[in-house]
Design an enzyme around this catalytic site. Structure first.
Site, PDB file in Angstrom:
ATOM      1  NE  ARG A  62      -3.509  -0.331   2.530  1.00 37.00           N
ATOM      2  CZ  ARG A  62      -4.466  -0.776   1.709  1.00 37.00           C
ATOM      3  NH1 ARG A  62      -4.923   0.000   0.748  1.00 37.00           N
ATOM      4  NH2 ARG A  62      -4.969  -1.988   1.856  1.00 37.00           N
ATOM      5  CG  HIS A 106     -18.176   8.251   3.709  1.00 32.13           C
ATOM      6  ND1 HIS A 106     -17.582   7.148   3.137  1.00 32.13           N
ATOM      7  CD2 HIS A 106     -19.023   7.776   4.646  1.00 32.13           C
ATOM      8  CE1 HIS A 106     -18.037   6.056   3.718  1.00 32.13           C
ATOM      9  NE2 HIS A 106     -18.926   6.410   4.642  1.00 32.13           N
ATOM     10  CD  GLU A 139      -1.063   9.687   9.687  1.00 31.57           C
ATOM     11  OE1 GLU A 139      -0.983   8.793  10.541  1.00 31.57           O
ATOM     12  OE2 GLU A 139      -0.150  10.481   9.431  1.00 31.57           O
ATOM     13  CB  VAL A 141     -10.612   4.234   6.407  1.00 32.14           C
ATOM     14  CG1 VAL A 141     -11.638   4.101   5.281  1.00 32.14           C
ATOM     15  CG2 VAL A 141      -9.342   3.494   6.049  1.00 32.14           C
TER      16      VAL A 141
HETATM   17  C1  GAR Z   1     -19.998   8.397  -3.860  1.00 33.48           C
HETATM   18  O1  GAR Z   1     -21.265   8.141  -3.305  1.00 33.48           O
HETATM   19  C2  GAR Z   1     -18.999   8.687  -2.762  1.00 33.48           C
HETATM   20  O2  GAR Z   1     -19.556   9.365  -1.668  1.00 33.48           O
HETATM   21  C3  GAR Z   1     -18.548   7.304  -2.380  1.00 33.48           C
HETATM   22  O3  GAR Z   1     -18.413   6.651  -3.616  1.00 33.48           O
HETATM   23  C4  GAR Z   1     -19.406   7.145  -4.519  1.00 33.48           C
HETATM   24  C5  GAR Z   1     -18.741   7.447  -5.843  1.00 33.48           C
HETATM   25  O4  GAR Z   1     -19.700   7.711  -6.820  1.00 33.48           O
HETATM   26  N1  GAR Z   1     -17.342   7.329  -1.627  1.00 33.48           N
HETATM   27  C6  GAR Z   1     -17.075   6.470  -0.622  1.00 33.48           C
HETATM   28  O5  GAR Z   1     -17.817   5.559  -0.314  1.00 33.48           O
HETATM   29  C7  GAR Z   1     -15.764   6.713   0.114  1.00 33.48           C
HETATM   30  N2  GAR Z   1     -15.650   5.852   1.223  1.00 33.48           N
HETATM   31  P1  GAR Z   1     -19.287   8.349  -8.233  1.00 33.48           P
HETATM   32  O6  GAR Z   1     -18.204   7.476  -8.851  1.00 33.48           O
HETATM   33  O7  GAR Z   1     -20.542   8.303  -9.022  1.00 33.48           O
HETATM   34  O8  GAR Z   1     -18.801   9.753  -7.978  1.00 33.48           O
END
Ligand code: GAR
Length: 189
Positions: A62, A106, A139, A141
């Site tokens: 990572r 998020h 740092e 998630v």
């Molecule tokens: C969004 O709903 C964003 O909030 C989420 O992924 C989706 C991406 O959608 N992010 C997470 O879950 C981060 N942990 P998109 O590709 O249509 O923008």
């Protein structure tokens, strides 16, 4: 003004919303995805923005993956990083390279339901309200100082698709507003 790289793994609807706002679009100097098939890459190319693929499997761990993404961001001249559905965990060394200059969105009211299955987890928990969080990244998630949160109701007949769609409608409204403040230098940690 702060030029940014947008990191996205998926369809890229949040990237599309960012591109729709001219004062944000003009400051996006790179789009990075960990997936060669990400819709976000096509959006970037159509917008004339450099697009790079950095695949997790090409690196031993990572840390080295994260440093390669950080190198790509710096080489493009970006000073800030905007995560828009980037589904890889970045190492602490990545955060150290852009202190206070990484934003994430998020699909829940953090600290509830961090992780990749936030929408499903909200449904499984039976909550009546979930939402959207935009925050500075630290740092951990899906963690760090909250910039903006907005509630989204959960309806009894919702499934993950209908609820996520309602959440994304809010995301597409608030993320461009927050990122516009960030690139203008008005939003600081
Ligand atoms: C969004 O709903 C964003 O909030 C989420 O992924 C989706 C991406 O959608 N992010 C997470 O879950 C981060 N942990 P998109 O590709 O249509 O923008």
């Amino acid at each position: 003004m702060i030029d940014i790289a947008v990191l996205a793994s998926g369809t890229g609807t949040n990237l599309a919303a960012l591109l729709d706002l001219p004062e944000v679009r003009e400051h996006i100097c790179l789009v990075v995805s960990d997936r060669a098939d990400a819709g976000a890459l096509d959006l970037a190319r159509r917008a004339g923005i450099p697009a790079r693929v950095v695949q997790f499997g090409d690196f031993p761990d990572r840390r080295s993956f994260s440093l390669a993404v950080a190198d790509a961001v710096e080489q493009a001249g970006a000073k800030g990083v905007v995560l828009a559905g980037f589904m890889r965990i970045l190492s602490p060394e990545f955060c150290d390279r852009f202190p206070g200059r990484i934003l994430n969105i998020h699909p829940s009211l953090l600290p509830r339901f961090p992780g990749a299955r936030a929408v499903e987890a909200a449904l499984e928990a039976g909550v009546e309200v979930t939402g959207v969080t935009v925050h500075f990244v630290d740092e951990q998630v899906d963690h760090g100082p909250v910039i903006r949160q907005e509630e989204v109701p959960v309806f009894p007949d919702d499934d993950a698709d209908t609820l996520h769609q309602r959440i994304k409608t809010v995301e597409h409204r608030i993320y461009p507003e927050v990122v516009a403040q960030f690139v203008s230098g008005r939003l600081r940690l």
